[in-house]
Scaffold this motif. Structure first.
Motif, short mmCIF file in Angstrom:
data_model
loop_
_atom_site.label_atom_id
_atom_site.label_comp_id
_atom_site.label_asym_id
_atom_site.label_seq_id
_atom_site.Cartn_x
_atom_site.Cartn_y
_atom_site.Cartn_z
N ASN A 152 62.13 -47.81 -117.55
CA ASN A 152 62.29 -48.26 -118.94
C ASN A 152 61.71 -47.24 -119.91
O ASN A 152 62.27 -46.99 -120.99
CB ASN A 152 61.58 -49.60 -119.15
CG ASN A 152 62.43 -50.76 -118.67
OD1 ASN A 152 63.02 -50.70 -117.61
ND2 ASN A 152 62.50 -51.82 -119.45
N LYS A 155 64.05 -44.28 -120.50
CA LYS A 155 65.13 -44.65 -121.43
C LYS A 155 64.62 -44.70 -122.86
O LYS A 155 65.28 -44.23 -123.79
CB LYS A 155 65.71 -46.00 -121.03
CG LYS A 155 66.43 -45.99 -119.70
CD LYS A 155 66.83 -47.40 -119.27
CE LYS A 155 67.47 -47.39 -117.89
NZ LYS A 155 67.73 -48.76 -117.40
N ALA A 156 63.40 -45.27 -123.03
CA ALA A 156 62.84 -45.38 -124.38
C ALA A 156 62.52 -44.01 -124.95
O ALA A 156 62.86 -43.70 -126.11
CB ALA A 156 61.58 -46.25 -124.34
N GLU A 159 65.58 -42.08 -125.95
CA GLU A 159 66.11 -42.57 -127.21
C GLU A 159 65.26 -42.09 -128.39
O GLU A 159 65.78 -41.71 -129.44
CB GLU A 159 66.18 -44.10 -127.20
CG GLU A 159 66.87 -44.67 -128.43
CD GLU A 159 67.08 -46.17 -128.36
OE1 GLU A 159 67.24 -46.79 -129.44
OE2 GLU A 159 67.06 -46.73 -127.24
N LYS A 256 62.00 -52.33 -128.32
CA LYS A 256 63.34 -52.68 -127.87
C LYS A 256 63.45 -52.60 -126.35
O LYS A 256 64.20 -53.34 -125.72
CB LYS A 256 64.36 -51.73 -128.52
CG LYS A 256 65.81 -52.14 -128.27
CD LYS A 256 66.77 -51.25 -129.02
CE LYS A 256 66.96 -49.93 -128.31
NZ LYS A 256 68.03 -49.10 -128.91
N HIS A 257 62.66 -51.70 -125.76
CA HIS A 257 62.66 -51.53 -124.30
C HIS A 257 61.56 -52.34 -123.62
O HIS A 257 61.29 -52.14 -122.43
CB HIS A 257 62.53 -50.05 -123.95
CG HIS A 257 63.75 -49.25 -124.30
ND1 HIS A 257 64.80 -49.07 -123.43
CD2 HIS A 257 64.09 -48.60 -125.46
CE1 HIS A 257 65.73 -48.34 -124.01
NE2 HIS A 257 65.32 -48.03 -125.24
#
Length: 425
Positions: A152, A155-156, A159, A256-257
Motif C-alpha cells: 500500500n 502505491k501511495a 502517487e 486514501k491508501h
C-alpha cells in the motif's frame, strides 16, 4: 423308564431356576428408590440390556455373593465413540493455522490492538487468524501484515511522487535550501522554524517532523507570519503557504491508501514508529544515494540505498524472510502435529468398535439379613484394547440409575470416556 424321565425333568428345571441366594436378592425392594419394584423386576426388564444374567457363588472369604450382569446393546456406546472422536478431530481442525492467510490493513489494526490487550497471555486468540495459534507465530502475522502495508505504501508514494503537490513541494524545498544563507540573515528569528536549530535540525519545516504533525503550521510562527502578512519577504511567505497546502495534499493521498504518519491514535494504520516511515522520509528528502540506519533485533544496521523503492524492497525481503522462517520452523511443524492427531482420531472414529460393555452389580448375603449392595461397576472393552472399568466411587449412582432403568450419559459414558482419553494420548 417313565419314572426316570420324570426325575430328569425335575432336575433340569431345578438347574435352570434361580438359586435361593439369587431369589433372595431379586425379591428384595429398595423402598428409598422405588417401593413398587423388586430388584428382579427392575433389573430384568431394561431396554438397554441385550441380555441379563444372575450368578451366585462364594468369594475367597467364603461369603455368599450374588452377581447380576447386563450386557448393554452396542449401538449407544458405538455412537458415543463415533461422536467423541469426530468431535475431537473437528476441534483440532479449528486449531490449524492458515499460513497463506491474506491480511488487510483493518486486520493489521485489529491484530495490533489484540497484541496489546493480550501481551501477557501466552496463547492469545488473534482476530486475524480466527483460531488458535502458538504465541511464537506472532511475528509471522506481523510480517504478513507489513508486506501488505509496504504494498500500500508503494502505491501511495508512487502517487505522491507523481502529484502536483509533491512537485511544488520539491521546488520550494530546493529554493529554501539554495537560499539558506540569505533567509537566515533576513529572517533570523524565523530561520530555526525553517531549517531547525543548530543543536536540533529536526524542528524545521525541511525536516520530516512537519509531516507527522497535522497542526504544525497552525502553531508555527512561520505560518502565522505568512498568514497575517507580517513576513517581509513576500516570496518566502508565499512559498511557506504553498508548503503547508502541499503537506496537507500529500497526507490526503496517504489517507486514501489507509495510511497515516502522525503522533497519537488514528482510525487509519498509524506508521509513526514503523520502518515504513523511513521510506516516506526518503521520498520527501529527495531520491539520492544515501545510508539509512535501521533498528533491527540484532542492533543498528546501516543500509546503502539509491531511492525509497530500494529501501522498501529491502524491508519486504526482511519480512518475507521472517514469514518463511516462522512457517518452516513453527507453523508447518505445528500444523503437521495437529494433522497427525486429526488423522488418528478420524481413523479411530472409523475403525474402533465396541467389543463388549457390561454392568455388573454384586450383593453380599449374610445370614437372614437383607442383601447388602457390594459393588456396581461398568466394564467397557473395544476391539483390540484392554478393558476399562468405571470408578468405584460411582456405586450409588450406578445402582440407582440401573434400578430406575435410566441410561444417564454422565454415568454410563464415563468408562468409555476413560478409554477414549487413554487411547487418545
Amino acid at each position: 423308564m417313565k419314572k426316570i424321565t420324570i426325575v430328569l425333568s425335575v432336575l433340569i428345571l431345578t438347574a435352570c431356576g434361580d438359586s435361593s441366594q439369587v431369589k433372595q436378592v431379586k425379591d428384595y425392594v429398595y423402598d428409598n428408590i422405588d417401593s413398587t419394584l423388586t430388584i428382579g423386576n427392575a433389573l430384568d426388564n431394561r431396554n438397554i440390556c441385550n441380555k441379563t444374567k444372575w450368578d451366585s457363588y462364594k468369594d475367597e472369604r467364603d461369603r455368599n455373593i450374588v452377581e447380576y450382569t447386563c450386557e448393554f446393546k452396542k449401538d449407544r456406546p458405538n455412537q458415543f465413540l463415533k461422536l467423541t472422536f469426530s468431535g475431537m478431530a473437528g476441534n483440532l481442525k479449528t486449531m490449524l493455522v492458515d499460513k497463506n492467510i491474506n491480511i488487510a490493513l483493518d486486520d493489521y489494526r485489529k491484530f495490533k490492538e489484540e497484541e496489546e490487550r493480550y501481551k501477557n497471555v501466552k496463547y492469545p486468540h488473534y482476530t486475524v487468524y480466527k483460531n488458535h495459534i502458538d504465541a511464537k507465530a506472532r511475528s509471522h502475522i506481523e510480517a504478513k501484515a507489513k508486506l501488505v502495508i509496504y504494498d500500500n505504501l508503494k502505491k501511495a508514494l508512487l502517487e505522491i511522487e507523481k502529484s502536483n503537490a509533491f512537485a511544488r513541494y520539491k521546488e520550494n524545498r530546493r529554493y529554501l535550501l539554495s537560499n539558506k544563507a540569505t533567509i537566515k540573515m533576513e529572517e533570523s528569528y524565523l530561520a530555526p522554524s525553517i531549517y531547525g536549530y543548530d543543536d536540533d535540525p529536526t524542528t524545521g519545516i525541511l525536516s520530516y517532523n512537519p509531516f507527522f504533525q497535522w497542526d504544525f503550521f497552525y502553531n508555527s510562527p512561520i505560518y502565522i507570519s505568512a498568514k497575517d502578512g507580517s513576513l517581509s519577504n513576500k516570496d518566502l511567505a508565499k512559498r511557506i503557504k504553498q508548503i503547508e497546502e502541499d503537506v496537507t495534499s500529500i497526507k490526503k493521498i496517504l489517507e486514501k491508501h489507509g495510511l497515516i504518519f502522525t503522533r497519537g491514535k488514528s482510525s487509519l494504520v498509524n506508521l509513526y514508529n514503523d520502518d515504513s516511515r523511513l521510506a516516506y522520509e526518503y521520498l520527501l528528502q529527495g531520491n539520492s544515494a544515501k545510508n539509512i540506519t535501521l533498528n533491527t533485533k540484532d542492533g543498528k544496521k546501516t543500509l546503502s540505498v539509491k531511492n525509497y523503492q530500494e529501501l522498501l524492497t529491502y524491508l519486504e525481503g526482511v519480512e518475507n524472510g521472517i514469514a518463511r522462517g516462522i512457517v518452516e520452523k513453527v507453523i508447518d511443524p505445528y500444523n503437521q502435529n495437529i494433522t497427525n492427531k486429526i488423522n488418528q482420531f478420524e481413523k479411530r472414529e472409523k475403525d474402533i468398535k465396541t467389543e463388549s460393555y457390561q454392568q455388573k452389580i454384586k450383593w453380599v448375603l449374610i445370614g437372614e439379613r437383607n442383601p447388602s449392595l457390594m459393588s456396581c461397576e461398568l466394564e467397557f472393552k473395544a476391539d483390540g484394547y484392554p478393558s476399562v472399568k468405571s470408578d468405584s466411587s460411582m456405586l450409588s449412582s450406578c445402582f440407582r440409575n440401573a434400578y430406575k432403568s435410566n441410561y444417564v450419559d454422565q454415568i454410563y459414558n464415563q468408562p468409555i470416556m476413560n478409554f477414549i482419553n487413554r487411547v487418545a494420548n
